[in-house]
Design a protein around this motif. Sequence first.
Motif, short mmCIF file in Angstrom:
data_model
loop_
_atom_site.label_atom_id
_atom_site.label_comp_id
_atom_site.label_asym_id
_atom_site.label_seq_id
_atom_site.Cartn_x
_atom_site.Cartn_y
_atom_site.Cartn_z
N UNK A 103 0.86 -1.18 0.00
CA UNK A 103 0.00 0.00 0.00
C UNK A 103 0.90 1.24 0.00
N UNK A 104 1.17 1.77 -1.19
CA UNK A 104 2.08 2.90 -1.30
C UNK A 104 1.51 4.18 -0.68
N UNK A 149 3.39 6.33 2.16
CA UNK A 149 3.72 7.75 2.00
C UNK A 149 3.17 8.56 3.17
N UNK A 150 1.99 8.22 3.63
CA UNK A 150 1.38 8.96 4.73
C UNK A 150 2.14 8.77 6.04
N UNK A 151 2.86 7.65 6.18
CA UNK A 151 3.57 7.36 7.42
C UNK A 151 4.95 7.98 7.48
N UNK A 152 5.47 8.42 6.33
CA UNK A 152 6.82 8.98 6.29
C UNK A 152 6.78 10.47 6.62
N UNK A 153 7.67 10.88 7.52
CA UNK A 153 7.80 12.31 7.82
C UNK A 153 9.28 12.64 8.03
N UNK A 168 3.90 -8.71 -3.64
CA UNK A 168 3.22 -7.42 -3.87
C UNK A 168 2.89 -7.21 -5.33
N UNK A 169 2.05 -6.22 -5.60
CA UNK A 169 1.70 -5.87 -6.97
C UNK A 169 2.93 -5.39 -7.73
N UNK A 170 2.91 -5.62 -9.04
CA UNK A 170 3.97 -5.05 -9.88
C UNK A 170 4.02 -3.54 -9.68
N UNK A 171 5.20 -3.02 -9.51
CA UNK A 171 5.36 -1.59 -9.31
C UNK A 171 5.49 -1.17 -7.87
N UNK A 229 8.27 2.02 -3.71
CA UNK A 229 8.98 2.19 -2.44
C UNK A 229 10.33 2.86 -2.69
N UNK A 230 11.02 2.44 -3.75
CA UNK A 230 12.32 3.04 -4.06
C UNK A 230 12.17 4.53 -4.40
#
Length: 411
Positions: A183-184, A188-192, A212-215, A220-221
């Motif tokens: 779940x990208x 993203x919401x968890x990163x600060x 995980x899904x392709x992509x 993540x990278x």
Amino acid sequence: MTVAPSRSLRSSAELIRAEEPVLAHNYHPLPVVVARAEGAWVEDVEGRRYLDMLAGYSALNFGHRHPALIEAAHRQLDQLTLTSRAFHNDRLAAFAESVAALTGLDMVLPMNTGAEAVESAVKVARKWAYEVKGVPADRATIVVAADNFHGRTTTIVSFSTDESARAGFGPFTPGFRVVPYNDLAALEAAIDETTAAVLIEPIQGEAGVVIPDDGYLRGVRELTARTGCLFIADEIQSGLGRTGRTLAVEHEDVVPDVVLLGKALGGGIVPVSAVVARREVLQVLRPGEHGSTFGGNPLAAAVGSAVVELLETGEFQRRAQEAGVLLRDGLSALVGKGVRGFRARGLWAGVDIDPAIGTGREISESLMREGILVKDTHGSTIRLAPPLTITNEDLRMALSTLETVLRTGSL
């Protein structure tokens, strides 16, 4: 196996009973007592043979007692086994150079077990966050995925969502944020600004070989690069040929900042693990800040170097790809015939058994009685991870036996 059978003076049942009063009950093994092994086959104390379809949770990617690895171990045993890192040894530099080259990274921190590699990576990520990123002291966070499995030390179970691993072991180490796997947006919401790293498995093994899904890995990278935190890929189970590539992240052409290796790096002979990273990351460590008496010992380095030599040929990666097609085709034929679904990549699969037929444990026990060794996880799921040396004939036999067990029931 070509070796002569070896009979124990005690039966399997006697040996299992003997363990009860003296061994901590932290495992629930199948009732088989292995005494000898070669390639993809093991033999119990009574001389019964079993096809090993688990391969030590990928620690035995090259099979039991691979000749090149046994030869490397024997040769080193005659020379030097341990110095501690108080001194240099003549095998460590070559080992580190080969592992760095294999992963496309710069520096290596040698350890012993997979859990040690994860713990080491947590320390390194926090140190990097304070010294390089500028996170205020003691405020660094690491984002992880739900249903992860990175080991069972106190810090690691602090960010596990498996209650069997957590219950009764608190208080837990702070500094981790758990988001859903694959779940990208949640990631993203968890990163600060306090985020030191994102730590994930490219494929979640203990959760049932969840792919995980392709992509997702590319996402993540990109996300970690854009937000200025580290991408740590735990390849302890998924790496070193298991999925048909040297590393599972290669399926999406991704190079993390840090790669964690273990299990197969020791060739099924000695425990060997490593934190492999960009120079900027591992250079934050200074003498006295982290260590291991056995980490990087000459015997481990000799065996680990021999493992890398096997992988450099590409033979085992190709074998996992080719046999993986056979595995997927065989499992596809069983869907609706006792198999509800499965997930597979290379020679690694999580197979969801219809609960009406039996639990994963019951199916594993039935397969054991038919000469096939697998292991269950999470109720009705069994994991298949045979040595990459398994023959097509043996793999077909295992799939045929699974079909028979599903058709006749587990009891």
